[in-house]
Design a protein around this motif. Structure first.
Motif, mmCIF file in Angstrom:
data_model
loop_
_atom_site.group_PDB
_atom_site.id
_atom_site.type_symbol
_atom_site.label_atom_id
_atom_site.label_comp_id
_atom_site.label_asym_id
_atom_site.label_seq_id
_atom_site.Cartn_x
_atom_site.Cartn_y
_atom_site.Cartn_z
ATOM 1 N N PRO A 140 54.071 -4.698 -37.522
ATOM 2 C CA PRO A 140 53.597 -3.526 -38.276
ATOM 3 C C PRO A 140 52.129 -3.216 -37.990
ATOM 4 O O PRO A 140 51.746 -2.045 -37.900
ATOM 5 C CB PRO A 140 53.800 -3.951 -39.739
ATOM 6 N N GLY A 141 51.313 -4.256 -37.835
ATOM 7 C CA GLY A 141 49.913 -4.036 -37.486
ATOM 8 C C GLY A 141 49.757 -3.447 -36.100
ATOM 9 O O GLY A 141 48.900 -2.589 -35.867
ATOM 10 N N CYS A 142 50.591 -3.903 -35.159
ATOM 11 C CA CYS A 142 50.553 -3.350 -33.803
ATOM 12 C C CYS A 142 50.888 -1.863 -33.816
ATOM 13 O O CYS A 142 50.273 -1.066 -33.100
ATOM 14 C CB CYS A 142 51.538 -4.095 -32.905
ATOM 15 N N LEU A 143 51.853 -1.480 -34.634
ATOM 16 C CA LEU A 143 52.246 -0.079 -34.702
ATOM 17 C C LEU A 143 51.155 0.767 -35.350
ATOM 18 O O LEU A 143 50.957 1.928 -34.970
ATOM 19 C CB LEU A 143 53.553 0.058 -35.494
ATOM 20 N N TYR A 144 50.453 0.205 -36.306
ATOM 21 C CA TYR A 144 49.443 0.977 -37.022
ATOM 22 C C TYR A 144 48.065 0.908 -36.365
ATOM 23 O O TYR A 144 47.408 1.924 -36.175
ATOM 24 C CB TYR A 144 49.337 0.482 -38.462
ATOM 25 N N PHE A 145 47.639 -0.309 -36.029
ATOM 26 C CA PHE A 145 46.287 -0.479 -35.479
ATOM 27 C C PHE A 145 46.228 -0.228 -33.982
ATOM 28 O O PHE A 145 45.167 0.096 -33.443
ATOM 29 C CB PHE A 145 45.765 -1.892 -35.757
ATOM 30 N N GLY A 146 47.364 -0.407 -33.275
ATOM 31 C CA GLY A 146 47.371 -0.225 -31.835
ATOM 32 C C GLY A 146 46.506 -1.258 -31.133
ATOM 33 O O GLY A 146 46.408 -2.406 -31.573
ATOM 34 N N PRO A 147 45.840 -0.888 -30.063
ATOM 35 C CA PRO A 147 45.050 -1.845 -29.279
ATOM 36 C C PRO A 147 43.598 -1.964 -29.734
ATOM 37 O O PRO A 147 42.739 -2.383 -28.961
ATOM 38 C CB PRO A 147 45.118 -1.252 -27.869
ATOM 39 N N ASP A 148 43.328 -1.587 -30.977
ATOM 40 C CA ASP A 148 41.956 -1.631 -31.491
ATOM 41 C C ASP A 148 41.553 -3.087 -31.736
ATOM 42 O O ASP A 148 41.721 -3.614 -32.842
ATOM 43 C CB ASP A 148 41.868 -0.819 -32.785
ATOM 44 N N THR A 149 41.010 -3.746 -30.703
ATOM 45 C CA THR A 149 40.681 -5.174 -30.792
ATOM 46 C C THR A 149 39.591 -5.451 -31.827
ATOM 47 O O THR A 149 39.626 -6.501 -32.488
ATOM 48 C CB THR A 149 40.226 -5.704 -29.421
ATOM 49 N N ASN A 150 38.646 -4.534 -31.972
ATOM 50 C CA ASN A 150 37.590 -4.729 -32.973
ATOM 51 C C ASN A 150 38.172 -4.784 -34.387
ATOM 52 O O ASN A 150 37.751 -5.596 -35.216
ATOM 53 C CB ASN A 150 36.561 -3.601 -32.891
ATOM 54 N N ARG A 151 39.149 -3.945 -34.603
ATOM 55 C CA ARG A 151 39.805 -3.925 -35.917
ATOM 56 C C ARG A 151 40.602 -5.206 -36.141
ATOM 57 O O ARG A 151 40.582 -5.775 -37.231
ATOM 58 C CB ARG A 151 40.724 -2.709 -35.997
ATOM 59 N N ARG A 154 38.217 -8.024 -36.863
ATOM 60 C CA ARG A 154 37.665 -7.890 -38.213
ATOM 61 C C ARG A 154 38.660 -8.363 -39.264
ATOM 62 O O ARG A 154 38.289 -9.023 -40.235
ATOM 63 C CB ARG A 154 37.283 -6.426 -38.463
ATOM 64 N N LEU A 155 39.936 -8.053 -39.058
ATOM 65 C CA LEU A 155 40.964 -8.474 -40.010
ATOM 66 C C LEU A 155 41.196 -9.978 -39.954
ATOM 67 O O LEU A 155 41.329 -10.645 -40.986
ATOM 68 C CB LEU A 155 42.268 -7.731 -39.715
ATOM 69 N N VAL A 156 41.260 -10.515 -38.736
ATOM 70 C CA VAL A 156 41.514 -11.949 -38.581
ATOM 71 C C VAL A 156 40.355 -12.767 -39.145
ATOM 72 O O VAL A 156 40.561 -13.798 -39.820
ATOM 73 C CB VAL A 156 41.746 -12.294 -37.092
ATOM 74 N N LEU A 157 39.128 -12.315 -38.889
ATOM 75 C CA LEU A 157 37.944 -13.040 -39.357
ATOM 76 C C LEU A 157 37.608 -12.727 -40.804
ATOM 77 O O LEU A 157 36.781 -13.430 -41.411
ATOM 78 C CB LEU A 157 36.740 -12.696 -38.468
ATOM 79 N N GLY A 158 38.229 -11.687 -41.351
ATOM 80 C CA GLY A 158 37.971 -11.330 -42.743
ATOM 81 C C GLY A 158 36.588 -10.761 -42.972
ATOM 82 O O GLY A 158 36.012 -10.924 -44.059
ATOM 83 N N TRP A 165 45.645 0.390 -46.293
ATOM 84 C CA TRP A 165 46.759 -0.095 -45.488
ATOM 85 C C TRP A 165 46.516 -1.523 -45.007
ATOM 86 O O TRP A 165 47.426 -2.345 -44.982
ATOM 87 C CB TRP A 165 46.984 0.830 -44.294
ATOM 88 N N GLU A 166 45.294 -1.840 -44.623
ATOM 89 C CA GLU A 166 44.967 -3.177 -44.139
ATOM 90 C C GLU A 166 45.195 -4.220 -45.228
ATOM 91 O O GLU A 166 45.719 -5.303 -44.959
ATOM 92 C CB GLU A 166 43.516 -3.218 -43.655
ATOM 93 N N ILE A 167 44.821 -3.897 -46.458
ATOM 94 C CA ILE A 167 45.036 -4.825 -47.571
ATOM 95 C C ILE A 167 46.526 -5.042 -47.798
ATOM 96 O O ILE A 167 46.988 -6.181 -47.982
ATOM 97 C CB ILE A 167 44.364 -4.289 -48.851
ATOM 98 N N LYS A 168 47.293 -3.983 -47.763
ATOM 99 C CA LYS A 168 48.740 -4.090 -47.961
ATOM 100 C C LYS A 168 49.383 -4.882 -46.833
ATOM 101 O O LYS A 168 50.298 -5.689 -47.063
ATOM 102 C CB LYS A 168 49.360 -2.696 -48.048
#
Length: 232
Positions: A140-151, A154-158, A165-168
């Motif tokens: 689901p993250g791949c479909l929404y965030f795509g190849p945005d590595t910075n995003r 940021r999510l993995v490192l918190g 949407w990211e929180i959900k």
């Protein structure tokens, strides 16, 4: 006033899209779980069943995301990538997103082995289980965030602020992972049950966690709509 109305309409549409996505995943999981338990698909055909579950949830994610989310929203990454962009950049975006997905499969596989999964035995089962976890959580993250590595970083490192949407996504994915972890507690018990074979109980735990997380997010999306109707 007109700008506020447009902003409110976009927010309502986004909330409806999220509710559709999470509601569909919850409903399907709740239907599948009793079928798996009743007919013992996992205990009798472990690899085949896990692969079918992975394919099914992957298809569900693509279908619901495309028809229920992407086609009704104008602020998703793939909607931007799909229009007015050269073909080579589109291919590169797909390749990078695919690499992110398979990186998550490798990480889940490594984590499972480090936490006690057989290293030399049941390699296929562990790999298929890792794919299932990636489909339920990372796809689901791949479909929404795509190849945005910075995003992604940021999510993995918190680090940094997180969107709705990211929180959900983190909540639903977290309950799925926690559920699979709790499922592993049944494996070492001396009950000698067929569902204690690796990774059957972990698959059940992941599906239960998946349904709980999606139900929670679905309900949290429904409450604001009910409250808005009361104020009208």
């Amino acid at each position: 006033m007109h700008r506020k109305s447009i902003s409110s309409q976009k927010e309502t549409r986004k909330c409806n899209n999220h509710r559709l996505y999470y509601g569909a995943n919850f409903a399907v999981t709740v239907v599948l779980l009793p079928l798996l338990v009743t007919f013992d698909f996992l205990t009798n055909y472990v690899i085949l069943t896990i692969r079918c579950l992975s394919a099914f949830f992957a298809t569900l994610n693509f279908v619901v995301f495309y028809f229920g989310v992407l086609s009704k929203s104008d602020n998703y990454d793939w909607a931007t990538i799909s229009s007015n962009v050269k073909f080579s950049r589109k291919v590169l975006a797909v390749v990078r997103t695919t690499l992110i997905f398979f990186l998550s499969v490798f990480l889940f596989h490594s984590a499972a082995v480090l936490l006690g999964a057989p290293f030399f035995e049941s390699v296929t089962e562990t790999f298929d289980f890792s794919i299932l976890l990636s489909v339920l959580t990372v796809l689901p993250g791949c479909l929404y965030f795509g190849p945005d590595t910075n995003r992604w970083l940021r999510l993995v490192l918190g680090s940094g602020s997180q969107s709705d949407w990211e929180i959900k996504w983190l909540q639903s994915g977290g309950t799925t992972i926690v559920g699979s972890w709790f499922g592993a507690f049944a494996i070492p018990l001396d009950w000698d049950r067929p569902w204690q074979v690796w990774p059957v109980s972990c698959v059940y735990g992941a599906l239960i966690g998946h349904s709980v997380g999606h139900f929670y997010v679905w309900v949290s999306n429904t409450k604001p709509k009910i409250q808005n109707r009361k104020h009208v």
